[in-house]
Design a protein around this motif. Structure first.
Motif, PDB file in Angstrom:
ATOM      1  N   THR A   9       0.833  -1.196   0.000  1.00  0.00           N
ATOM      2  CA  THR A   9       0.000   0.000   0.000  1.00  0.00           C
ATOM      3  C   THR A   9       0.869   1.247   0.000  1.00  0.00           C
ATOM      4  OG1 THR A   9      -0.112   0.161   2.418  1.00  0.00           O
ATOM      5  CG2 THR A   9      -1.752  -1.229   1.321  1.00  0.00           C
ATOM      6  N   ARG A  11       0.793   5.874  -1.111  1.00  0.00           N
ATOM      7  CA  ARG A  11       0.065   7.096  -1.437  1.00  0.00           C
ATOM      8  C   ARG A  11       0.864   7.877  -2.466  1.00  0.00           C
ATOM      9  NH1 ARG A  11       0.279  12.503   0.169  1.00  0.00           N
ATOM     10  NH2 ARG A  11      -1.736  13.573   0.322  1.00  0.00           N
ATOM     11  N   SER A  13       0.884  11.678  -4.536  1.00  0.00           N
ATOM     12  CA  SER A  13       0.308  13.016  -4.667  1.00  0.00           C
ATOM     13  C   SER A  13       1.356  13.959  -5.218  1.00  0.00           C
ATOM     14  CB  SER A  13      -0.209  13.542  -3.319  1.00  0.00           C
ATOM     15  OG  SER A  13       0.860  13.966  -2.500  1.00  0.00           O
ATOM     16  N   GLY A  68      -4.410  13.556  -2.789  1.00  0.00           N
ATOM     17  CA  GLY A  68      -3.651  12.421  -3.292  1.00  0.00           C
ATOM     18  C   GLY A  68      -4.534  11.222  -3.552  1.00  0.00           C
ATOM     19  N   VAL A  69      -3.897  10.136  -3.928  1.00  0.00           N
ATOM     20  CA  VAL A  69      -4.610   8.890  -4.169  1.00  0.00           C
ATOM     21  C   VAL A  69      -3.976   7.779  -3.342  1.00  0.00           C
ATOM     22  CG1 VAL A  69      -5.377   9.495  -6.503  1.00  0.00           C
ATOM     23  CG2 VAL A  69      -3.187   8.347  -6.190  1.00  0.00           C
ATOM     24  N   GLN A  70      -4.813   6.921  -2.823  1.00  0.00           N
ATOM     25  CA  GLN A  70      -4.332   5.707  -2.183  1.00  0.00           C
ATOM     26  C   GLN A  70      -3.976   4.703  -3.276  1.00  0.00           C
ATOM     27  OE1 GLN A  70      -7.938   4.953   0.036  1.00  0.00           O
ATOM     28  NE2 GLN A  70      -6.942   5.483   1.954  1.00  0.00           N
ATOM     29  N   ARG A  72      -2.791   0.619  -4.098  1.00  0.00           N
ATOM     30  CA  ARG A  72      -2.581  -0.762  -3.677  1.00  0.00           C
ATOM     31  C   ARG A  72      -2.014  -1.548  -4.851  1.00  0.00           C
ATOM     32  NH1 ARG A  72      -7.866  -2.619  -0.046  1.00  0.00           N
ATOM     33  NH2 ARG A  72      -7.541  -1.125   1.645  1.00  0.00           N
ATOM     34  N   SER A  89      -6.000   2.184  -7.520  1.00  0.00           N
ATOM     35  CA  SER A  89      -5.971   3.447  -6.784  1.00  0.00           C
ATOM     36  C   SER A  89      -7.391   3.925  -6.552  1.00  0.00           C
ATOM     37  CB  SER A  89      -5.177   4.524  -7.541  1.00  0.00           C
ATOM     38  OG  SER A  89      -6.002   5.189  -8.481  1.00  0.00           O
ATOM     39  N   GLU A  92      -7.980   9.570  -1.974  1.00  0.00           N
ATOM     40  CA  GLU A  92      -7.946   9.412  -0.525  1.00  0.00           C
ATOM     41  C   GLU A  92      -9.105  10.177   0.107  1.00  0.00           C
ATOM     42  OE1 GLU A  92      -4.322  10.948   0.989  1.00  0.00           O
ATOM     43  OE2 GLU A  92      -4.583  12.950   0.156  1.00  0.00           O
TER      44      GLU A  92
END
Length: 354
Positions: A9, A11, A13, A68-70, A72, A89, A92
């Motif tokens: 995982t 992040r 951005s 931002g975006v998470q 995985r 993604s 967030e």
């Protein structure tokens, strides 16, 4: 634990990784395909799979200037020395569905390490020099808005169907090279000689001058990490894609790509940035199709209620001037004036509909 798979995982951005803002395609901040490759290779390292056998773009990942975006990266269980890898993604702070950006396979097989011709005489014997002085202005015309970190092309040569290049990170980004297998901006720049060749060689049959982004990567292996400057050789792979060999400045192997196939992309295909709803209201110009013609009638707002006869297809309402108390100089305050006109128009619309 029950499947033998692995989930990584993270992040992404623009605020945390400012260099991502330097990769703009058709006016949007687009996550480079090289970042997807870096994520997949990092996942492969975590499960002792040295080669990214295949990685195919599913959906481009656009980034916003804020937020931002998470991320995985999910690696499936080992099956006959092969594992699936998928990059997801979502914005967030939301519970939106996860978007799939790339899917592929990792394998334990180690690819060839000798980058042909990069450890011999440099520049290559018999190669024609390509001017790179105005390369990034040319690229901009084709939809690539590369910022400083992605402007890594330093020199380029052509020998028959082969392309050679020298690529380097700018000084401000070179200190970060050790944080990556191969810095995505550097990997992205290894392909810029091909864009330059397509743009300047009148005999080269390219995609017609459009904007092309990486679509499918095959047989990608990382041999050394942390390079800040590299030599590149690009040839045509058996499937028509680009066979890319990358070495350091001494000719020692850094990365091999058996094939990278690109696909043209349009603004419509890129779509909106996930999590950005855009403006609630906007102006859209609607062309006059000629339908109005003689049927169009100018009706002062105070005469609408008295309009008689058949209702025409088009009614043009003169909203009149703002009528509200204003500033000491006699001008109407903008918010008050706007509200007065909107109130008046609302009344007219309600009366007309009634």
């Amino acid at each position: 634990p029950d499947s033998g798979g692995v989930v990584l995982t993270g992040r992404l951005s623009v605020e945390a990784q400012p260099w991502l803002a330097d990769h703009v395609v058709l006016g949007r901040i687009l996550l480079p395909g090289a970042v997807l490759v870096e994520l997949a290779l990092a996942a492969g390292e975590a499960v002792d799979c040295a080669t990214l056998e295949e990685l195919t773009l599913a959906t481009p990942l656009m980034l916003s200037e804020r937020g931002g975006v998470q991320v995985r990266v999910i690696v499936g269980p080992r099956t006959a020395e092969r594992r699936t890898v998928t990059v997801y993604s979502r914005p967030e702070g939301t519970r939106q569905d996860w978007a799939t950006h790339a899917t592929g396979f990792l394998t334990e097989t180690v690819a060839e390490t000798a980058p042909a011709g990069l450890d011999e005489q440099w520049p290559p014997v018999g190669a024609e020099t390509l001017s790179v002085e105005a390369a990034y202005e040319v690229f901009r015309e084709r939809g690539y808005g590369y910022g400083p970190v992605f402007r890594g092309l330093r020199a380029a040569w052509r020998r028959g169907e082969e392309l050679f290049a020298e690529v380097a990170l700018p000084e401000e980004a070179s200190d970060e090279a050790g944080r990556f297998g191969l810095h995505p901006a550097l990997l992205d720049a290894t392909m810029h000689a091909a864009i330059l060749n397509d743009s300047t060689d009148p005999g080269h049959e390219d995609d017609g001058g459009g904007t092309v982004i990486p679509f499918a990567w095959n047989d990608v292996s990382l041999h050394a990490v942390g390079a800040a400057a590299v030599r590149v050789r690009i040839a045509t792979a058996e499937d028509g894609g680009m066979d890319i060999r990358v070495a350091d400045v001494t000719g020692a192997p850094v990365l091999t790509v058996g094939s990278m196939v690109g696909r043209p992309v349009s603004t419509e295909q890129l779509g909106a940035v996930p999590g950005e709803t855009g403006a609630l209201y906007g102006i859209t110009w609607v062309p006059d199709t000629g339908k109005s013609g003689a049927d169009a009638r100018w009706i002062p707002w105070n005469e609408v209620a008295d309009a008689a006869g058949a209702v025409p297809d088009v009614v043009v309402l003169d909203c009149g001037a703002a009528d509200a108390p204003g500033a000491s100089d006699g001008s109407v305050g903008v918010p008050v004036g706007v509200r007065s006109v909107l109130d008046r128009v609302l009344g007219v619309v309600q009366e007309w509909l009634a």
